[in-house]
Enzyme design. Structure first.
Site, mmCIF file in Angstrom:
data_model
loop_
_atom_site.group_PDB
_atom_site.id
_atom_site.type_symbol
_atom_site.label_atom_id
_atom_site.label_comp_id
_atom_site.label_asym_id
_atom_site.label_seq_id
_atom_site.Cartn_x
_atom_site.Cartn_y
_atom_site.Cartn_z
ATOM 1 N N THR A 156 47.127 -22.295 -75.687
ATOM 2 C CA THR A 156 48.416 -22.649 -75.062
ATOM 3 C C THR A 156 48.365 -22.346 -73.563
ATOM 4 O O THR A 156 48.818 -23.158 -72.744
ATOM 5 C CB THR A 156 49.550 -21.869 -75.748
ATOM 6 O OG1 THR A 156 49.479 -22.170 -77.135
ATOM 7 C CG2 THR A 156 50.894 -22.262 -75.211
ATOM 8 N N GLY B 243 45.909 -22.494 -83.670
ATOM 9 C CA GLY B 243 44.468 -22.253 -83.862
ATOM 10 C C GLY B 243 44.117 -21.864 -85.293
ATOM 11 O O GLY B 243 44.990 -21.496 -86.088
ATOM 12 N N SER C 145 43.384 -18.754 -83.427
ATOM 13 C CA SER C 145 44.659 -18.250 -82.911
ATOM 14 C C SER C 145 44.423 -17.106 -81.921
ATOM 15 O O SER C 145 43.640 -16.200 -82.195
ATOM 16 C CB SER C 145 45.507 -17.778 -84.086
ATOM 17 O OG SER C 145 46.694 -17.270 -83.594
ATOM 18 N N GLY C 146 45.077 -17.174 -80.808
ATOM 19 C CA GLY C 146 45.010 -16.100 -79.823
ATOM 20 C C GLY C 146 43.878 -16.243 -78.830
ATOM 21 O O GLY C 146 43.636 -15.346 -78.019
ATOM 22 N N GLU D 63 43.271 -19.869 -88.347
ATOM 23 C CA GLU D 63 43.676 -18.479 -88.564
ATOM 24 C C GLU D 63 43.374 -18.016 -89.983
ATOM 25 O O GLU D 63 43.459 -18.793 -90.939
ATOM 26 C CB GLU D 63 45.144 -18.258 -88.200
ATOM 27 C CG GLU D 63 46.123 -19.132 -88.908
ATOM 28 C CD GLU D 63 47.517 -19.044 -88.284
ATOM 29 O OE1 GLU D 63 47.652 -18.591 -87.139
ATOM 30 O OE2 GLU D 63 48.464 -19.459 -88.960
ATOM 31 N N ASN E 99 48.248 -12.950 -82.394
ATOM 32 C CA ASN E 99 48.692 -13.382 -81.061
ATOM 33 C C ASN E 99 50.186 -13.106 -80.896
ATOM 34 O O ASN E 99 50.980 -13.456 -81.765
ATOM 35 C CB ASN E 99 48.407 -14.898 -80.940
ATOM 36 C CG ASN E 99 48.797 -15.452 -79.571
ATOM 37 O OD1 ASN E 99 49.299 -14.721 -78.725
ATOM 38 N ND2 ASN E 99 48.556 -16.731 -79.377
ATOM 39 N N SER F 94 52.074 -16.708 -80.557
ATOM 40 C CA SER F 94 51.286 -17.683 -81.305
ATOM 41 C C SER F 94 52.086 -18.974 -81.523
ATOM 42 O O SER F 94 53.266 -18.938 -81.900
ATOM 43 C CB SER F 94 50.898 -17.071 -82.645
ATOM 44 O OG SER F 94 50.112 -17.974 -83.371
ATOM 45 N N SER F 95 51.433 -20.100 -81.252
ATOM 46 C CA SER F 95 52.118 -21.378 -81.484
ATOM 47 C C SER F 95 52.183 -21.592 -82.992
ATOM 48 O O SER F 95 51.162 -21.565 -83.652
ATOM 49 C CB SER F 95 51.325 -22.528 -80.854
ATOM 50 O OG SER F 95 50.961 -22.184 -79.553
HETATM 51 N N1 ATP Z 1 43.633 -17.422 -68.979
HETATM 52 C C1 ATP Z 1 44.315 -16.378 -69.407
HETATM 53 N N2 ATP Z 1 44.608 -15.383 -68.555
HETATM 54 C C2 ATP Z 1 45.316 -14.309 -68.954
HETATM 55 N N3 ATP Z 1 45.724 -14.125 -70.216
HETATM 56 C C3 ATP Z 1 45.453 -15.054 -71.130
HETATM 57 C C4 ATP Z 1 44.743 -16.240 -70.755
HETATM 58 N N4 ATP Z 1 44.625 -17.002 -71.856
HETATM 59 C C5 ATP Z 1 45.242 -16.318 -72.846
HETATM 60 N N5 ATP Z 1 45.760 -15.173 -72.421
HETATM 61 C C6 ATP Z 1 46.473 -14.153 -73.191
HETATM 62 O O1 ATP Z 1 46.244 -14.400 -74.550
HETATM 63 C C7 ATP Z 1 47.441 -14.607 -75.264
HETATM 64 C C8 ATP Z 1 47.256 -15.693 -76.303
HETATM 65 O O2 ATP Z 1 47.058 -16.901 -75.721
HETATM 66 P P1 ATP Z 1 47.600 -18.241 -76.344
HETATM 67 O O3 ATP Z 1 48.969 -18.065 -76.778
HETATM 68 O O4 ATP Z 1 47.299 -19.290 -75.370
HETATM 69 O O5 ATP Z 1 46.708 -18.386 -77.581
HETATM 70 P P2 ATP Z 1 46.578 -19.626 -78.543
HETATM 71 O O6 ATP Z 1 45.171 -20.004 -78.566
HETATM 72 O O7 ATP Z 1 47.554 -20.648 -78.122
HETATM 73 O O8 ATP Z 1 47.008 -19.042 -79.897
HETATM 74 P P3 ATP Z 1 47.755 -19.736 -81.076
HETATM 75 O O9 ATP Z 1 46.783 -20.585 -81.754
HETATM 76 O O10 ATP Z 1 48.185 -18.596 -81.899
HETATM 77 O O11 ATP Z 1 48.866 -20.436 -80.488
HETATM 78 C C9 ATP Z 1 48.434 -15.035 -74.220
HETATM 79 O O12 ATP Z 1 49.721 -14.648 -74.600
HETATM 80 C C10 ATP Z 1 47.965 -14.271 -72.981
HETATM 81 O O13 ATP Z 1 48.481 -12.974 -73.003
HETATM 82 MG MG MG Z 2 49.170 -21.459 -78.821
#
Ligand code: ATP
Ligand code: MG
Length: 1081
Positions: A115, A390, A110-111, A392, A160, A163-164
């Site tokens: 996404t 992700g 996660s994070g 967690e 996050n 977080s999804s």
């Molecule tokens: N390529 C990127 N550039 C800038 N910021 C990023 C990038 N990727 C992720 N982030 C930052 O990290 C945060 C978390 O990313 P994201 O929501 O995609 O995580 P995740 O892997 O989907 O988590 P989860 O499993 O909780 O959904 C985003 O809100 C953003 O602020």
């Molecule tokens: Mg996500």
């Protein structure tokens, strides 16, 4: 130099190594070092072969611009520095050009940025695929589905901020040319427990905060909501506002996205009503109320929230109130109603809220699918993007984390299967020399969870379905028995006594050693959450609601469809859907993005080595690199390989008749590829280095260009030829038509000329024939005339002897008769006029008619004279008599006479009775006036004249002054003896009086008048008419004597002596002579 021709490589300006396969020496330290080095230079992407490792930068980097998209577009994977765009481009081109369905598998805890990565992939594909109004709309809808799902399915967690809380797999569908047609989204188990309770430091789903901070006052009022978060039990307050998250702005983005995706305004409103209803539901509180039987029953504390919620959803308040107090259990035709205590009421309330929200979320996904689904049934190419929650580890992990981590475990499994395991197995299968590389296979953990007999999920299901008292504890007990031996299962009470003293492992928990670490799960709630029970009374109450979505969300509440069967458990459903997903992914060409987070603080530029090394380890990156280095970068079955590169050598182009493998051998030999660069497997060729592949691809590209030129050349040649042939054909047609036309015109001309010539000739011939015929006719007529005469003569000669005696007379008579008839008929036409003086008479036609002709002339004249006379009146007769008289007197005697014949004798020329001037004269005249005219009285002294009025009655004549009408003389006619006139053409006359008469004293009168003939004739006739007197004598001589008062004067007429030319003059020659000269005739 054009962009296409720029030769770049992954190796250019490399920071660390772009592809970890190139890492030297390879160890965990160097690998992490490489990641750190690159991360510190903002190079967040690194490859392991074709796998992309992505580090979350936690700040926005300028590497996602439109220019970057263009830079990576249509470039080979290893050509530029590592980027998520390179992977997206590779996947898209492979889909478009090689017809291979793709899936993008994004994993990481996660994070880590899954996404974000999935959105980057989608936006890249959207930017490079086809354009056009319809296509753009589809793209826009696909992209805008993200904000909608994120608002309802994402929440802030400790790991996050966005977080999804659900799993998402989206299939993007393309047509044969790579234009997007639509998509299908599948969602996996929403973490619905978050609706009613959030762990410390976390938030509920974004939508609640977005709605309260972003909605207008009017809308909030409609939804009966208040902006204050603290008013809602379901909204935890500790992190209601998140740094860097603008809920109000996101609400506007959400509304806009929903509109683009195709939600109707009413639909949006209905959804927001449900969100509001969930908030209201959380505020309903219960209090215990003791009943007579000693049991406690729950009662709603404050009904205001209940009322408002019922109004929002259109539910009858009493129905819901009852559903919170009683529970009806139906079993085999029996209905038992039991009261709910306060705890049960709260449980029911929360269950309703969770169900309401999660079902609404599923409805949203379906509704989006309806909008974005492809509108065609044509075959589609598919690119799947998997963005799942992700892995967690929280402080307190429950059923949801268990499910989420299980899902991640499965993804790791598929990664291992497809990259490590499958790859090694393939080498062995293909007979390639291979030394096995050890790696951790998490299949054992998957088995622990999903095994149908003794897996944790199966145990949980068993517990849930088992009769008797079932609690979370009984479930744990069961696990303790069944899984005790499992290496990856740990629990305090398991037979595995080594954990008995492990105080980090509480009694009501179990621990699983996941691939990504150990996770301690608290069993509390496992059974309930797996059962996912909603009291039937509640679902029926919801079904009755008068709201457009409620019947769709709670179909089991339909009393007509009461189903006593238990619904499948949440765990079972999830396992099944994950199974389907895995099978689906296996049919597609996988592309991996492995996300790593550099630190736990969501901080930019912070690289926590321990955290990264942990992730590197559990993600199996080292093994990944090793397998990759030992193995071959690329493999392909012989047939497609030969098919793809056969144009690179002559023997294989265009057709290779032998086995494909032999063909590939010939090809590689021909291309001089070093032998250590590839190996021949049983069914595939293995290429060790990407370089070799690029070499092949480059050669192929050049060759294709040449081929394209050749095809173009041939096509152009063909096109020109066909065009030319068409022109030629057309020219022939045009020429044929023109010739036909020209010939037609010429023919018409010739025809017309022929007709003219023909007509002339025919005319000429016809005239000739006519002439001949006429000639013949005339000859015939002449012949027949001659014949007739001849015959006549013959006949006459023949019959003369019979005719001679009588016929001659008869013919003569007949002829005479005919001639006379004709004579009379002609005479009728030529007879002269009726005038008696007309002397003409037609000429005599025949000699023998002379006598008759003259006779007829005389008769006609007599008859004409009689006719003439019969038309005579008395007056006319008198006039003619006078005229006759005048003729008797003057004819041949006086030259003046012939001129007077034509003049009528009018008598009265002065109209005295009408003229007032002559009034006096009227009085003198007592008798009828016979003549009144002006005459000239000749003066005897000088021969000059003076005008006098001359009046004549039966008895006398009167001379009077012309001007005054004064009577000068009135002479009775008996006193007049004679009248003298000359023979000439003059008007002089002398009235001579009788010597003895009373009037003689006045002397004779010498007068002159143009109407002398009339005056004299009238005087003579008047004298002759009265019987008592002698008629007046008329002397006609050129010399006569006039007795004036005293003397006698001789009046002598001479001819032509006058100097006055034509007029008559009178001159006194001497006392006795008056000479009148008359002009010669
Ligand atoms: N390529 C990127 N550039 C800038 N910021 C990023 C990038 N990727 C992720 N982030 C930052 O990290 C945060 C978390 O990313 P994201 O929501 O995609 O995580 P995740 O892997 O989907 O988590 P989860 O499993 O909780 O959904 C985003 O809100 C953003 O602020
Ligand atoms: Mg996500």
């Amino acid at each position: 130099m054009s962009k296409m021709e720029v030769k770049t490589s992954l190796l250019d300006n490399m920071i660390g190594v772009g592809d970890m396969v190139l890492l030297e020496p390879l160890s965990e330290e160097t690998l992490i070092d490489n990641l750190r080095k690159r991360f510190s230079h903002n190079e967040i992407y690194t490859y392991i072969g074709s796998v992309v490792i992505s580090m979350n930068p936690y700040r926005s980097l300028p590497i996602y611009t439109a220019d970057k998209v263009e830079e990576y577009r249509n470039r080979n994977f290893y050509e530029l520095s590592p980027h998520i765009y390179a992977l997206s481009d590779e996947a898209y081109r492979s889909l478009r050009d090689q017809d291979k369905d793709q899936c993008i598998l994004i994993t990481g805890e996660s994070g880590t940025g899954k996404t974000e990565a999935s959105k980057l992939v989608m936006s890249y594909v959207a930017a490079v695929c086809g354009k056009g109004q319809e296509v753009n709309k589809v793209k826009e809808q696909l992209l805008q589905s993200n904000p909608v799902l994120e608002a309802f399915g994402n929440a802030k967690t400790v790991r996050n901020d966005n977080s999804s809380r659900f799993g998402k797999y989206m299939d993007i569908e393309f047509d044969f040319k790579g234009d997007p047609l639509g998509g299908v989204i599948s969602n996996y188990l929403l973490e619905k427990s978050r609706v009613v309770k959030q762990p410390r430091g976390e938030r509920n789903f974004h939508i609640f905060y977005q709605l309260l901070s972003g909605a207008s006052e009017g809308m909030l009022k409609k939804l009966k909501l208040d902006q204050d978060f603290s008013k809602y039990n379901y909204l935890s307050l500790d992190s209601a506002t998140v740094n860097g998250l603008d809920d109000a702005a996101n609400f506007r983005t959400l509304r806009n996205a929903m509109q683009i995706v195709g939600f109707l305004e009413e639909e949006v409103h209905s959804v927001l009503e449900l969100v509001a209803a969930v908030l209201k539901l959380g505020n309903i509180e219960f209090k215990p109320e003791s009943r007579v039987n000693g049991f406690e029953e729950s009662r709603i504390k404050d009904k205001n929230d209940l009322k408002e919620m019922c109004e929002l959803l259109g539910i009858e308040q009493l129905v819901l109130e009852r559903a919170f107090s009683f529970r009806t259990v139906e079993a085999k035709m029996e209905k038992v109603s039991t009261t709910l205590n306060v705890a049960q009421a709260y449980y029911a309330r929360d269950a309703l809220a969770k169900n309401l929200y999660s079902r609404m979320f599923s409805w949203l996904v379906n509704r989006i699918n309806e909008s974005i689904k492809a509108k065609t049934t044509a075959r589609k190419k598919v690119m799947g993007v998997l963005d799942i929650y992700g892995f967690e580890i929280f402080e307190d992990n429950s059923f949801e984390q268990f499910i989420i981590n299980y899902c991640n475990e499965k993804l790791q499994q598929i990664f291992i299967e497809l990259t490590l395991c499958e790859e090694q197995e393939e080498y062995i299968r293909e007979g390639i020399e291979w030394t096995n590389i050890a790696y951790f296979n998490n299949a054992i953990i998957c088995d622990l969870i999903e095994n149908n007999q003794n897996g944790i999920l199966a145990m949980l299901d068993e517990e849930c379905l088992r009769p008797g008292t079932v609690t979370d504890e009984t479930f744990l007990d069961k696990l303790n028995i069944v899984c005790a031996e499992h290496q990856h299962f740990e629990s305090r009470l398991s037979k595995n006594s080594k954990f008995l003293t492990d105080h980090s492992l509480p009694h009501n928990c179990f621990r699983i050693q996941h691939y990504a670490g150990k996770v301690l799960y608290r069993v509390e709630g496992f059974v309930d959450k797996n059962n996912d029970l909603l009291y039937r009374d509640l679902s029926q109450a919801m079904y009755k609601a008068n709201h457009r979505l409620m019947k769709l969300l709670f179909p089991e509440g339909n009393p007509a469809k009461v189903n006593l069967k238990r619904p499948p458990t949440a765990g079972f459903q999830f396992k099944a859907s994950v199974g389907t997903l895995m099978r689906n992914l296996q049919t597609k060409n996988p592309n991996y993005i492995r996300c790593i987070k550099p630190n736990d603080k969501k901080a930019a530029r912070v690289f926590s080595e321990s955290l990264v090394s942990h992730q590197v380890r559990y993600l199996g990156l080292m093994e990944n690199v090793r397998v990759r280095r030992a193995g071959y970068a690329f493999r392909q079955a012989y047939e497609p390989c030969l098919e793809r590169y056969k144009m690179l050598c002559k023997p294989t182009w265009p057709h290779w008749k032998d086995l494909a493998r032999k063909g590939v051998e010939v090809l590689f030999k021909d291309l001089n590829i070093p032998e250590e660069e590839f190996s021949y497997g049983r069914s595939k060729i293995f290429i060790r280095n990407p370089r070799t592949l690029f070499f092949l691809e480059e050669r192929r590209r050049q060759c294709l260009e040449d081929l394209a030129t050749l095809i173009q050349k041939i096509y152009r040649g063909w096109k020109c030829r066909t065009h030319f042939l068409l022109l030629k054909k057309s020219q022939v047609v045009v020429a044929a038509w023109y010739r036909r036309y020209a010939q037609q015109q010429k023919y018409k001309k010739i025809k017309n000329s022929t007709i003219v010539v023909q007509s002339f000739i025919r005319g000429w011939k016809a005239r000739k024939i006519l002439r001949e015929l006429k000639y013949q006719k005339r000859c015939k007529q002449a012949a027949s005339t001659i014949a007739a005469y001849w015959h006549g003569m013959l006949v006459r000669r023949e019959y003369r002897k019979f005719f001679r005696a009588n016929a001659g007379k008869k013919i003569y008579d007949f002829t005479i008769q005919k001639i006379i008839q004709k004579y009379f008929c002609d005479l009728k036409n030529t007879i002269p006029s009726m005038s008696p003086i007309d002397k003409s008479w037609p000429a005599r036609p025949f000699q023998f008619l002379e006598g008759t002709h003259q006779h007829l002339r005389r008769i006609f004249h007599l008859w004409r004279g009689k006719q003439y006379r019969s038309h005579f009146t008395e007056e006319k007769k008198a006039i003619y008599e006078e005229k006759l008289e005048a003729s008797k007197i003057f004819k041949d005697k006086k030259a003046l006479y012939p001129g007077s014949v034509g003049q009528p004798f009018k008598g009265d020329y002065l109209e005295i009775d009408k003229n007032p001037k002559y009034q006096k004269l009227n009085i003198v005249l007592d008798e009828k006036l016979l003549l009144a005219d002006v005459v000239n009285k000749v003066n005897r002294a000088n021969g000059k004249g003076a005008s006098r009025i001359f009046l004549l009655t039966k008895k006398n004549f009167v001379l009077a002054d012309q001007k005054s009408g004064q009577v000068k003389a009135s002479i009775p006619l008996p006193d007049l003896s004679s009248v003298s006139v000359s023979t000439h053409n003059d008007g002089f006359f002398a009235l001579k009086l009788k010597q003895a008469s009373a009037s003689a004293a006045k002397g004779d009168f010498l007068l002159s008048s143009d109407r002398l003939i009339e005056i004299i004739t009238k005087l003579h006739r008047t004298g002759a008419a009265s019987g008592d007197r002698e008629p007046i004598t008329i002397d006609i001589s050129d010399e006569f004597i006039v007795q004036f008062k005293q003397d006698k004067v001789c009046v002598k007429f001479i001819q032509g002596g006058s100097k006055n030319g034509n007029s008559v003059t009178c001159k006194r020659k001497n006392n006795r002579l008056l000479e009148v000269s008359v002009p010669s005739p």
